[in-house]
Design a protein around this motif. Structure first.
Motif, PDB file in Angstrom:
ATOM      1  N   THR A   2       0.837  -1.194   0.000  1.00  0.00           N
ATOM      2  CA  THR A   2       0.000   0.000   0.000  1.00  0.00           C
ATOM      3  C   THR A   2       0.877   1.251   0.000  1.00  0.00           C
ATOM      4  O   THR A   2       1.783   1.367   0.817  1.00  0.00           O
ATOM      5  CB  THR A   2      -0.903   0.017   1.255  1.00  0.00           C
ATOM      6  OG1 THR A   2      -1.723  -1.144   1.250  1.00  0.00           O
ATOM      7  CG2 THR A   2      -1.776   1.261   1.275  1.00  0.00           C
ATOM      8  N   ASP A 132      -0.481  -2.376  -4.734  1.00  0.00           N
ATOM      9  CA  ASP A 132      -1.821  -2.940  -4.805  1.00  0.00           C
ATOM     10  C   ASP A 132      -2.897  -1.940  -4.399  1.00  0.00           C
ATOM     11  O   ASP A 132      -3.989  -1.925  -4.954  1.00  0.00           O
ATOM     12  CB  ASP A 132      -1.913  -4.171  -3.891  1.00  0.00           C
ATOM     13  CG  ASP A 132      -0.834  -5.180  -4.190  1.00  0.00           C
ATOM     14  OD1 ASP A 132      -0.774  -5.654  -5.343  1.00  0.00           O
ATOM     15  OD2 ASP A 132      -0.023  -5.484  -3.288  1.00  0.00           O
ATOM     16  N   GLU A 133      -2.583  -1.138  -3.365  1.00  0.00           N
ATOM     17  CA  GLU A 133      -3.570  -0.210  -2.829  1.00  0.00           C
ATOM     18  C   GLU A 133      -2.946   1.159  -2.598  1.00  0.00           C
ATOM     19  O   GLU A 133      -1.719   1.279  -2.464  1.00  0.00           O
ATOM     20  CB  GLU A 133      -4.167  -0.741  -1.526  1.00  0.00           C
ATOM     21  CG  GLU A 133      -4.964  -2.007  -1.718  1.00  0.00           C
ATOM     22  CD  GLU A 133      -5.698  -2.471  -0.474  1.00  0.00           C
ATOM     23  OE1 GLU A 133      -6.395  -3.480  -0.580  1.00  0.00           O
ATOM     24  OE2 GLU A 133      -5.578  -1.834   0.591  1.00  0.00           O
ATOM     25  N   ARG A 135      -3.583   4.821  -0.291  1.00  0.00           N
ATOM     26  CA  ARG A 135      -4.240   5.522   0.806  1.00  0.00           C
ATOM     27  C   ARG A 135      -3.764   6.964   0.763  1.00  0.00           C
ATOM     28  O   ARG A 135      -2.691   7.283   1.265  1.00  0.00           O
ATOM     29  CB  ARG A 135      -3.870   4.897   2.153  1.00  0.00           C
ATOM     30  CG  ARG A 135      -4.303   3.474   2.331  1.00  0.00           C
ATOM     31  CD  ARG A 135      -5.759   3.438   2.710  1.00  0.00           C
ATOM     32  NE  ARG A 135      -6.113   2.136   3.233  1.00  0.00           N
ATOM     33  CZ  ARG A 135      -6.957   1.946   4.217  1.00  0.00           C
ATOM     34  NH1 ARG A 135      -7.536   2.957   4.821  1.00  0.00           N
ATOM     35  NH2 ARG A 135      -7.241   0.729   4.610  1.00  0.00           N
ATOM     36  N   HIS A 175      -9.255   5.509   0.064  1.00  0.00           N
ATOM     37  CA  HIS A 175      -8.649   4.185  -0.033  1.00  0.00           C
ATOM     38  C   HIS A 175      -9.043   3.599  -1.388  1.00  0.00           C
ATOM     39  O   HIS A 175     -10.224   3.375  -1.653  1.00  0.00           O
ATOM     40  CB  HIS A 175      -9.155   3.305   1.113  1.00  0.00           C
ATOM     41  CG  HIS A 175      -8.591   1.930   1.124  1.00  0.00           C
ATOM     42  ND1 HIS A 175      -9.087   0.946   1.928  1.00  0.00           N
ATOM     43  CD2 HIS A 175      -7.567   1.357   0.436  1.00  0.00           C
ATOM     44  CE1 HIS A 175      -8.409  -0.173   1.737  1.00  0.00           C
ATOM     45  NE2 HIS A 175      -7.482   0.058   0.840  1.00  0.00           N
ATOM     46  N   HIS A 176      -8.046   3.362  -2.233  1.00  0.00           N
ATOM     47  CA  HIS A 176      -8.256   2.813  -3.566  1.00  0.00           C
ATOM     48  C   HIS A 176      -7.467   1.516  -3.734  1.00  0.00           C
ATOM     49  O   HIS A 176      -6.458   1.304  -3.066  1.00  0.00           O
ATOM     50  CB  HIS A 176      -7.766   3.786  -4.647  1.00  0.00           C
ATOM     51  CG  HIS A 176      -8.597   5.005  -4.797  1.00  0.00           C
ATOM     52  ND1 HIS A 176      -8.410   6.135  -4.035  1.00  0.00           N
ATOM     53  CD2 HIS A 176      -9.623   5.275  -5.633  1.00  0.00           C
ATOM     54  CE1 HIS A 176      -9.285   7.053  -4.402  1.00  0.00           C
ATOM     55  NE2 HIS A 176     -10.030   6.562  -5.375  1.00  0.00           N
ATOM     56  N   ARG A 177      -7.905   0.702  -4.666  1.00  0.00           N
ATOM     57  CA  ARG A 177      -7.169  -0.509  -5.059  1.00  0.00           C
ATOM     58  C   ARG A 177      -7.023  -0.483  -6.577  1.00  0.00           C
ATOM     59  O   ARG A 177      -7.929  -0.044  -7.288  1.00  0.00           O
ATOM     60  CB  ARG A 177      -7.936  -1.765  -4.643  1.00  0.00           C
ATOM     61  CG  ARG A 177      -7.214  -3.054  -5.100  1.00  0.00           C
ATOM     62  CD  ARG A 177      -7.889  -4.326  -4.621  1.00  0.00           C
ATOM     63  NE  ARG A 177      -7.745  -4.399  -3.176  1.00  0.00           N
ATOM     64  CZ  ARG A 177      -8.731  -4.740  -2.326  1.00  0.00           C
ATOM     65  NH1 ARG A 177      -9.917  -5.025  -2.789  1.00  0.00           N
ATOM     66  NH2 ARG A 177      -8.506  -4.809  -1.047  1.00  0.00           N
TER      67      ARG A 177
END
Length: 182
Positions: A2, A132-133, A135, A175-177
């Motif tokens: 992240t 992967d993610e 924030r 919060h994104h993926r």
């Protein structure tokens, strides 16, 4: 893996432009608590190393800052650096060699996840498909200057919004993926 960072509405990630209050420090402390390690480039590491160890020992520091600093001190910290070899800050380890291979191994040996906090390193990790993610805490500030995120990204990336949280300061924690992340 992240990538987490503060950013202004116009994309500036200069750490002096955000609204650094207790709620923001608590938010990032929770993110750090959830992962098994931190990953930085040398420049970010040196900025963090020059400030946070002293805050961890300062009994007069604000509660939220001191809690972040103490937990950061205890957390394993990995640094990507070709030029620096000595890292005296507690629990700090150097990442060297092929970046894709070394970071893939770090991800594999850290099942709770890795939190990346370096913009330039994150841009390279994004190019390698290793993040992967995301924030981002987007602050209600127009900085009017750089640096900005992901300069020179070869092509756009699709992200899926997983959650939002409004902070009292007006900042938004997003919060994104990656759409193609597992």
């Amino acid at each position: 893996m992240t990538f987490a960072l503060n950013v202004t509405l116009d994309g500036c990630y200069d750490h002096r432009e955000g609204i650094a209050d207790d709620e923001l420090h608590d938010y990032f402390t929770q993110l750090m608590d959830a992962v098994g390690a931190m990953l930085w480039g040398r420049t970010t590491y040196e900025m963090m190393e020059s400030y946070w160890p002293a805050v961890a020992r300062d009994e007069k520091a604000l509660r939220a800052m001191r809690e972040w600093a103490q937990k950061l001190d205890a957390k394993p910290k990995y640094v990507v650096s070709a030029s620096r070899h000595d890292f005296p800050w507690n629990n700090t380890f150097r990442i060297a060699g092929d970046l894709h291979e070394a970071v893939t191994q770090l991800k594999e040996k850290t099942p709770r996840g890795v939190l990346v906090g370096s913009p330039m390193l994150a841009a390279e990790l994004e190019r390698l498909g290793l993040i992967d993610e995301y924030r981002f805490v987007v602050h209600p500030v127009l900085a009017g200057h750089g640096p900005t995120l992901f300069q020179g990204l070869e092509h756009s990336r699709r992200l899926k919004l997983l959650s939002t949280k409004r902070l009292a300061s007006g900042a938004m924690a997003l919060h994104h993926r990656r759409v193609d992340a597992k």
